[in-house]
Design an enzyme around this catalytic site. Structure first.
Site, PDB file in Angstrom:
ATOM      1  N   TYR A  49       1.741  -4.787  -3.088  1.00 17.44           N
ATOM      2  CA  TYR A  49       1.911  -5.044  -1.608  1.00 17.44           C
ATOM      3  C   TYR A  49       0.995  -4.251  -0.852  1.00 17.44           C
ATOM      4  CZ  TYR A  49       3.486  -5.692   3.294  1.00 17.44           C
ATOM      5  OH  TYR A  49       3.485  -6.059   4.589  1.00 17.44           O
ATOM      6  N   ASP A  71      -5.314   1.544  -3.305  1.00 15.17           N
ATOM      7  CA  ASP A  71      -4.439   1.220  -2.157  1.00 15.17           C
ATOM      8  C   ASP A  71      -3.533   2.527  -2.264  1.00 15.17           C
ATOM      9  OD1 ASP A  71      -2.808   1.089  -0.050  1.00 15.17           O
ATOM     10  OD2 ASP A  71      -2.409  -1.128  -0.503  1.00 15.17           O
ATOM     11  N   LYS A 109       0.297   5.642   6.367  1.00 19.26           N
ATOM     12  CA  LYS A 109       1.710   6.354   6.398  1.00 19.26           C
ATOM     13  C   LYS A 109       1.567   7.837   6.741  1.00 19.26           C
ATOM     14  CE  LYS A 109       3.838   2.692   3.823  1.00 19.26           C
ATOM     15  NZ  LYS A 109       5.080   2.137   4.298  1.00 19.26           N
TER      16      LYS A 109
END
Ligand SMILES: Cc1ncc(COP(=O)(O)O)c(C=O)c1O
Length: 444
Positions: free
Chosen positions: A151, A246, A274
């Site tokens: 994702y 990523d 994050k």
């Protein structure tokens, strides 16, 4: 008047004004059933809900809260930044310092130089979307390879499921995304270099980039096989495509330099989010200056943001990273290892077939004895009996441990998960393992 729990009352109210009552789908507890807990406070490793119940938090806001909630240095940095000005829409020193912090951490690995410039954005989705645009702009090519089960945020072109054959175009994976938007996306099985070779053999001259989670955390924790990331690097280089790693989830969490610190495969572009924001909205993408200089205003690939580099978010990220010392990473590793072992022991005692899989300090439990290496494996494990995780989750929740409300999510610890916190988890586990065993034995 009603004597329903306050969370339930709030959820009713929320559902009237917010679709599904939440601002990001997983929060709605759809995968596990029941009522989402509305949180009012986070302190260290604990969350408190609107009904005054406390939970050991193993979600950590899906990754950012690496130091635990309300870490004093982060709160103070945010307070100081806020009183100085919430947003200027003009450059600030903090943005430069945060860019330098990211670059210094990544470039401390190997001979250095993987990350020369970064652009700050507001979310991981923006980071991956912008990195892909940049890869297309730099290569002049249009196709993107991604892996099933990875994702990268809600980028239209990446909300795609594999087509009927390995190298056929992807299909939209949600309403609202068009076939045109996924027609340039190729979805391949994770950890399958042969599929990647086949896709490049069939049309490598059109492929701008591969985007991959540095280590997959969005189908549960599924580490890349040894050599998988290096294989992606070799294939992309051979075909003149870019590799985007990523690290939104793994970045500055699994080591001081993210997954790159554990598996130093140099991507052309990295995406971060994050942890680097400490819990406020900030994210980034970056790479060599020769690539990043294609971005506006120095280059011709447009990318922008009203609140990008927001001073309060930057202050939160900087304070978080500056407090992520080697000791913090040692604590995260130890806590993840210990909690994984305790969970495994409790499940074994209850006779529940399971595997705890780690990707650095990310980990999750699959209720299968088969190693899970890709999305098909993760789905097989979950679909065999979706009730097991559900039962385990709710028993843990009732006992005061807040796990991810989906079997396909990684568990996140923080440096505040000390021996006392781990004891609380250990106390909750036997009953939850028994509940899981009951669900395993009664699959209907
Ligand atoms: C690996 C990865 N990339 C990108 C994203 C998207 O980030 P955001 O939710 O900040 O848009 C996520 C979110 O969970 C992620 O895990």
């Amino acid at each position: 008047m009603t004597d329903a729990p306050i969370s339930a009352q709030l959820f009713d109210r929320a559902q009237r004004v917010i679709p599904g009552g939440v601002n990001s789908p997983v929060r709605a507890f759809k995968a596990v059933g029941g009522t989402p807990r509305f949180m009012v406070r986070g302190q260290g490793a604990y969350l408190t809900d609107a009904d005054g119940r406390t939970y050991v938090d193993l979600v950590s806001s899906w990754g950012p809260m690496v130091l635990g909630h309300a870490h004093p240095a982060v709160v103070e940095a945010v307070r100081e930044a806020a009183v100085t000005g919430l947003s200027f829409g003009a450059p600030t020193l903090g943005e430069v310092e945060l860019a330098e912090e990211l670059i210094n951490r990544v470039n401390a690995v190997g001979s250095g130089g993987a990350l020369e410039q970064v652009r700050l954005v507001n979310s991981g989705t923006e980071a991956t979307m912008s990195a892909i645009r940049l890869a297309r702009g730099v290569t002049g090519r249009h196709k993107v390879v991604k892996f099933a089960g990875c994702y990268h945020g809600h980028v239209d072109a990446l909300l795609a499921a594999a087509g009927s054959g390995v190298v056929t175009f992807a299909q939209p994976d949600t309403d609202g995304v068009t076939g045109a938007q996924t027609a340039e996306t190729i979805v391949l099985p994770y950890n399958d270099l042969a599929a990647v070779e086949a896709a490049f053999a069939a049309g490598g001259a059109d492929i701008a980039c591969i985007i991959t989670e540095a280590a997959a955390g969005n189908m549960g924790a599924v580490a890349p096989d040894p050599g998988f990331n290096a294989g992606l690097r070799e294939i992309t280089a051979r075909h003149g495509a870019l590799l985007i790693s990523d690290e939104v989830m793994t970045g500055f969490r699994v080591s001081a330099a993210g997954w790159y610190g554990l598996d130093p495969v140099e991507a052309d572009l990295f995406t971060f989010g994050k942890v680097m924001s400490g819990g406020l909205p900030a994210a980034a993408f970056g790479g060599k200056a020769s690539i990043m200089s294609h971005l506006a205003p120095s280059g011709s690939v447009y990318q922008a943001g009203t609140l990008s580099g927001n001073p309060v978010a930057v202050a939160s990220g900087l304070a978080t990273l500056r407090n992520c010392t080697p000791d913090v990473y040692a604590k995260l590793d130890a806590a993840a290892d210990q909690i994984g072992k305790l969970a495994s022991a409790a499940l074994s005692d209850a006779g529940v077939v399971h595997r705890v899989q780690h990707a650095g300090s990310l980990f999750s439990i699959f209720f299968t004895d088969e190693p899970v290496r890709d999305f098909a494996g993760a789905q097989r494990a979950q679909n065999a009996n979706p009730l097991i995780y559900k039962a385990f989750f709710h028993a843990m929740l009732d006992a005061g441990v807040y796990l991810p409300p989906s079997a396909f999510e990684a568990w996140f610890v923080s440096a505040a998960h000390d021996a006392n916190v781990i004891d609380r988890i250990a106390e909750a586990l036997p009953l939850a393992a028994t509940a899981a065993a009951q669900a395993a034995n009664n699959p209907s």
